[in-house]
Design a protein around this motif. Structure first.
Motif, PDB file in Angstrom:
ATOM      1  N   GLY A  59      30.282  42.357  89.776  1.00 31.53           N
ATOM      2  CA  GLY A  59      31.573  41.666  89.715  1.00 31.53           C
ATOM      3  C   GLY A  59      31.490  40.409  88.884  1.00 31.53           C
ATOM      4  O   GLY A  59      30.489  40.138  88.227  1.00 31.53           O
ATOM      5  N   ASN A  80      32.620  44.483  95.675  1.00 30.77           N
ATOM      6  CA  ASN A  80      32.654  44.680  94.223  1.00 30.77           C
ATOM      7  C   ASN A  80      32.386  46.132  93.853  1.00 30.77           C
ATOM      8  O   ASN A  80      33.002  46.669  92.926  1.00 30.77           O
ATOM      9  CB  ASN A  80      31.623  43.778  93.531  1.00 30.77           C
ATOM     10  N   PHE A 124      35.456  48.308  94.382  1.00 28.13           N
ATOM     11  CA  PHE A 124      36.403  48.155  93.275  1.00 28.13           C
ATOM     12  C   PHE A 124      35.906  48.858  92.013  1.00 28.13           C
ATOM     13  O   PHE A 124      36.651  49.606  91.362  1.00 28.13           O
ATOM     14  CB  PHE A 124      36.644  46.671  92.979  1.00 28.13           C
ATOM     15  N   ARG A 129      40.206  42.383  85.474  1.00 29.34           N
ATOM     16  CA  ARG A 129      40.159  41.205  86.347  1.00 29.34           C
ATOM     17  C   ARG A 129      41.452  41.119  87.189  1.00 29.34           C
ATOM     18  O   ARG A 129      41.414  40.816  88.378  1.00 29.34           O
ATOM     19  CB  ARG A 129      39.948  39.954  85.501  1.00 29.34           C
ATOM     20  N   LYS A 152      41.367  43.628  89.955  1.00 26.67           N
ATOM     21  CA  LYS A 152      40.474  43.201  91.048  1.00 26.67           C
ATOM     22  C   LYS A 152      41.157  42.149  91.929  1.00 26.67           C
ATOM     23  O   LYS A 152      40.999  42.161  93.155  1.00 26.67           O
ATOM     24  CB  LYS A 152      39.176  42.636  90.461  1.00 26.67           C
TER      25      LYS A 152
END
Ligand SMILES: [Zn+2]
Length: 255
Positions: free
Chosen positions: A139, A177, A180, A249, A252
């Motif tokens: 991440g 992370n 995702f 980004r 996330k």
């Protein structure tokens, strides 16, 4: 003599790290989330705190500085652009400056994005990089003060470090992370293998860091925004890498 490190948990999901030079006895805390766990690690190792190297001004990285400095009279090194927001600073540094811990030679890299003055401490001789909240395992930090383009450039700078560089980051966020990353990078066997490894580490109550730059390059989607297949996966084929990074980004942030 090679550097020694000691990693330990602080607060809810922060990491503290001690960096020790056996040849001189010098010991640096990388950030100071809270004094208690740092004192405990010093006691366990028998090391004496000589320096605190601060990556950025957030309180969960600086809250322990004043108590530690009062007790150990250690030197506090902080990013020049954020020194006014950090207590008890002795020395300010930015891109290209040297920071030694005893005889361990380190170099400062500006890595803005999460905050505007965020820095990384790189110890090339020992293959260690202390990246704060810029790069995480699988991440990267939230872009709070800077722009996504700025963060992408900072990540590219870290990606250029030698593959064997061991990366110490500021938080244990790896399991989330990975969830995702798997949601956007569906055909990456290296990421799949990391997911299995991370699950085992977390189940065993073990830290998932440090990680190497070489492994992150292959599995961390935030370091792969310029890989055409990943751009296709997020529906941005042919778009500039910084735009792909911005999209990943932002996904996330909402994940
Ligand atoms: Zn932070």
């Amino acid at each position: 003599m090679p550097a020694e490190t000691r990693l330990f948990k602080c607060l809810s999901d922060n990491y503290g790290v001690l960096l020790h030079d056996p040849s001189t006895g010098a010991t640096a805390a990388i950030d100071a989330p809270e004094a208690g766990p740092i004192e405990a690690a010093l006691k366990e190792t028998g090391w004496k705190l000589t320096d605190i190297l601060v990556t950025h001004h957030h309180h969960d990285h600086t809250g322990g500085i004043e108590a530690l400095k009062a007790k150990h009279k250690c030197r506090v090194v902080a990013p020049a652009k954020e020194a006014s927001k950090i207590p008890a600073v002795d020395e300010t540094v930015s891109q290209g400056d040297s920071v030694s811990v005893g005889k361990l030679p380190g170099t400062v890299l500006d890595t803005p994005g999460h905050t505007l003055g965020h820095i990384t401490y790189w110890f090339p001789q020992d293959n260690l990089a202390f990246v704060g909240d810029t790069l995480f395992s699988i991440g990267c930090g939230r872009v709070i003060e800077g722009t996504p383009e700025m963060m992408w450039k900072s990540l590219l700078k870290l990606r250029e470090l030698p593959n064997e560089t061991l990366v110490y980051c500021g938080h244990e966020y790896t399991a989330a992370n990975v969830r995702f990353a798997l949601s956007i990078d569906k055909e990456n066997p290296v990421l799949d293998a990391r997911a299995v490894q991370v699950e085992r580490l977390v189940e065993g109550g073990n830290p998932t860091i440090p990680v190497t730059i070489g492994d992150e390059k292959l599995a961390n989607p935030f370091l792969r925004a310029d890989v055409p297949d990943l751009a296709v996966d997020v529906g941005m084929a042919g778009k500039p890498a910084s735009a792909v990074f911005t999209e990943i980004r932002s996904r996330k942030d909402k994940f």
